[in-house]
Design an enzyme around this catalytic site. Structure first.
Site, short mmCIF file in Angstrom:
data_model
loop_
_atom_site.label_atom_id
_atom_site.label_comp_id
_atom_site.label_asym_id
_atom_site.label_seq_id
_atom_site.Cartn_x
_atom_site.Cartn_y
_atom_site.Cartn_z
CB SER A 164 8.29 -6.50 -13.94
OG SER A 164 8.90 -7.76 -14.07
CG ASP A 327 12.96 -6.50 -7.26
OD1 ASP A 327 13.19 -7.71 -7.46
OD2 ASP A 327 12.46 -5.74 -8.11
CG HIS A 357 9.97 -8.19 -9.23
ND1 HIS A 357 10.70 -7.13 -9.73
CD2 HIS A 357 9.21 -8.64 -10.27
CE1 HIS A 357 10.41 -6.95 -11.01
NE2 HIS A 357 9.51 -7.85 -11.36
#
Length: 380
Positions: A164, A327, A357
């Protein structure tokens, strides 16, 4: 918990050693010139480490956290750590980052709220930075991390790993400083922010700023904080972090306990999101949430480098790129682009997960294999 303060000298070498394993060290790196030209004075970066630094300092693995993480990668909650490690089990003896061999180092990112300089920190005038804290970018975060390492006498790392926002930081590190890192793991991120991500993040920021207790960003020390806005922002964000199918399997349209949605009661998923929002609001500074969300929206590895393709193709470092099947915040097409354009990547690694995610945090066994492979590349 012991907190050791470390101050950079004019030579950039450490005046004291790394903090003890798992302890927080505060590294004062001085002034930092940001990407937009602003000079941020008196910058401090919080650092933790696990494992011993090799005599040649060549065994450092930088573990880079996401939006609401910090330097506490692994270990229990305690003083200075309101929660257990955000990637617990990833670093330690026999773990994917085997601390019998590697020295894992993590920082709290520039703009953070767990020891590093951010909106809640005191400016040189003795007052909180608040609304005066400048806009920062992912590139600025990497520059601050590297300055902290340089202050500790570390100028090169074996690997950078992150997912991320941590993946964005890892990617920037690899592209900007390819001669100073031997391998990288880039998880659940893309080469630049998409319209969807910018829209998602800016809406969360708007929720925080719409709270009357935001006070123009200068709420620190007033006894009031934009908690409600923060909770709403997190509820929205959490929907993007989890898989759609997973949420429907868990909650469907089920009412919460004895409540009736037809008479003003809540659905179970509403209760769940409210819990998630409240949990974050109790431990995280809204100003930091705004600053780091804006940094994520600015993410563009191609800025000033002739575009994304040129930037990625210029990076020769061996890279493992991983994506999560479910995701919906950073869909797998974004990692496919990275895998195709990075010369040092041998193909996309797909993590099959229902957790969206957050799969890069939840699927520790599968992600652990990618970490181990990254560190094998770092040894070649």
């Amino acid at each position: 918990m012991t907190i050791i303060e470390e101050r950079a000298t004019d030579t950039g070498m450490a005046t004291v050693p790394l903090p003890a394993e798992g302890e927080i060290g505060l590294v004062h790196i001085g002034a930092l010139t940001l990407e937009n030209g602003t000079v941020l004075p008196d910058v401090t970066i919080a650092v933790q480490r696990w494992g011993e630094l090799a005599p040649d300092r060549g065994n450092v693995v930088m573990v880079l956290h996401a939006l609401t993480g910090d330097s506490h990668v692994t270990g229990p909650a305690g003083d200075g750590h309101p929660t257990a490690g955000w990637w617990d089990g990833v670093a330690g003896p026999g773990a994917p980052i085997d601390t019998d061999h590697w020295c894992a180092i993590a920082t709290n990112v520039l703009g953070g709220c767990r020891g590093s300089t951010g909106p809640g920190s005191l400016a040189p005038d003795g007052k909180p930075w608040g609304s005066r804290f400048p806009q920062i970018t992912i590139r600025d975060q990497v520059a601050a991390d590297r300055a902290a390492l340089a202050a500790l006498g570390i100028t090169e790392v074996a690997a950078v790993v992150g997912g991320s926002m941590g993946g964005a930081r890892a990617l920037e590190w690899l592209v900007t400083h390819p001669d100073d890192v031997r391998a990288g793991l880039v998880l659940a991120v893309g080469a630049r922010a998409t319209a969807d991500q910018i829209g998602t993040q800016s809406t969360q920021v708007a929720a925080i700023k719409a709270d009357p207790d935001w006070q123009g960003g200068d709420y620190h020390g007033t006894g009031r904080a934009p908690t409600e806005g923060m909770e709403i922002a997190r509820r929205f964000a959490h929907l993007t972090y989890r898989g759609e199918e997973e949420l429907d399997d868990r909650f469907a349209n089920t009412p919460q306990d004895d409540e009736d949605p037809l008479t003003g009661g809540r659905y179970a998923v509403q209760s769940y999101l409210e819990y998630q929002g409240g949990k974050l609001a109790r431990r995280f500074d809204p100003g930091t949430y705004v600053v780091l969300s804006d940094a994520l929206s600015s993410h563009d590895v191609g800025r000033g480098r002739g575009g994304v393709e040129a930037a990625l193709r210029s990076c020769p470092v061996p890279v493992v790129v991983g994506g999560i099947t479910s995701d919906r915040l950073y869909p797998i097409r974004l990692q496919q682009e990275l895998a195709e354009l990075l010369p040092g990547c041998q193909g996309l690694d797909v993590v099959d997960s229902i957790y969206g995610h957050d799969g890069f945090l939840v699927e520790t066994e599968l992600v652990g294999k990618l970490i181990r492979r990254t560190l094998e590349l770092a040894q070649r």
